[in-house]
Structure formats: structure tokens, C-alpha cells
Design a protein around this motif. Structure first.
Motif, mmCIF file in Angstrom:
data_model
loop_
_atom_site.group_PDB
_atom_site.id
_atom_site.type_symbol
_atom_site.label_atom_id
_atom_site.label_comp_id
_atom_site.label_asym_id
_atom_site.label_seq_id
_atom_site.Cartn_x
_atom_site.Cartn_y
_atom_site.Cartn_z
ATOM 1 N N ILE A 64 34.253 73.768 40.276
ATOM 2 C CA ILE A 64 34.529 73.499 38.908
ATOM 3 C C ILE A 64 35.188 72.248 38.716
ATOM 4 C CG2 ILE A 64 36.486 74.315 37.237
ATOM 5 C CD1 ILE A 64 36.311 77.147 38.618
ATOM 6 N N GLU A 77 31.396 76.791 33.836
ATOM 7 C CA GLU A 77 31.800 77.891 33.251
ATOM 8 C C GLU A 77 31.217 79.082 34.198
ATOM 9 O OE1 GLU A 77 30.557 78.222 29.204
ATOM 10 O OE2 GLU A 77 31.620 76.297 28.745
ATOM 11 N N GLU A 80 33.512 79.491 37.209
ATOM 12 C CA GLU A 80 34.868 80.074 36.646
ATOM 13 C C GLU A 80 34.625 81.617 36.644
ATOM 14 O OE1 GLU A 80 35.697 78.029 33.020
ATOM 15 O OE2 GLU A 80 36.826 76.480 34.153
#
Length: 148
Positions: A64, A77, A80
């Protein structure tokens, strides 16, 4: 039901529900667990499975950070979303206040007085709160406490 059985059950339900991200993450996790079992030549305990999950979480956190630095928001994203799936299997993490209190207790316990004894304190804290505490945060707090 042990952790490995829970992961298998969750994988099957995610597969049936066609949850793409969850299926991918759990498939990778099952593979990592299987690889670790092959290394050790025995079934893993729940604690060892948590270590495998912890390594997967750490990989996602690093990815990330790198994707954000590289300006690849979509990839960050996705990582995540994968991280959220993995964290569901981790024990609850200590709050920053609890982490600081744990460090203070370990310093008192080990009698550490300077930066040279940082390793002793780190070892005491990490052993006591295995899988429930962020090593980077502990390191920063220990450095701050022992250098002052």
C-alpha cells in the motif's frame, strides 16, 4: 473450530457468494499456510497460522505504501481491501495507549536504562503481545523512552 478450518469455511462461502477479493485473499492465505506446513512437516497451530497471517498483513501494508508513493491509487485500494479481509482473522490490536503502557511495564521489568538495552525491551513486549502489537510502533516508543 480451529483457525485453519475457519479460513477454509470462509473461503468456501466467499467462493459460493462470488466475492472476488475475499476468494483471492483466502486462496493466497491457504497457500501460504500450506507452504509453511510443508516447511515444518506438520500441521500448524493457531498461533503459527496467526504468524503467517501477520506476514501477509505486513506485505499488504508495505505494498500500500509503495503504491501510494508511486501514484497508483487503484492498486493501493485493492491492497487495502485485501488487508481488511486478512485483519478479520487477526486478534484485536492494542491501542497506542496500551502499547505505551506495555513498553513502560517492559522497561520496568527488564530494568533497561539506555538505548543499548532496546533489544531486551522489544523482545519482552513482542513476546507478551505476539500478533496483537505493531513492532514499528513499539520500536519508536522504546527508542523515545530509553533515549531520554
Amino acid at each position: 473450530m480451529n483457525l485453519q478450518e475457519q479460513i477454509e469455511k470462509d473461503f468456501l462461502s466467499a467462493y459460493k457468494a462470488k466475492e472476488e477479493v475475499r476468494v483471492a485473499v483466502l486462496r493466497m492465505l491457504k497457500t501460504a499456510i500450506k507452504n509453511r506446513q510443508v516447511e515444518l512437516l506438520r500441521p500448524l497451530t493457531d498461533e503459527e497460522i496467526l504468524e503467517v497471517i501477520g506476514r501477509q498483513v505486513k506485505q499488504r501494508l508495505e505494498s500500500i505504501e509503495q503504491f501510494r508513493q508511486g501514484g497508483r491509487a487503484a492498486m493501493a485500494e485493492r491492497e487495502e481491501a485485501e488487508l481488511a479481509v486478512l485483519k478479520a482473522y487477526m486478534p484485536t490490536q492494542l491501542t497506542p495507549e496500551e502499547t505505551a503502557a506495555a513498553v513502560d511495564a517492559a522497561i520496568a521489568e527488564t530494568g533497561a536504562s539506555g538505548p543499548k538495552e532496546m533489544g531486551k525491551v522489544m523482545q519482552a513486549v513482542m513476546a507478551r503481545f505476539k500478533g496483537r502489537i505493531d513492532g514499528k510502533a513499539v520500536s519508536e516508543i522504546v527508542k523515545a523512552r530509553l533515549s531520554s
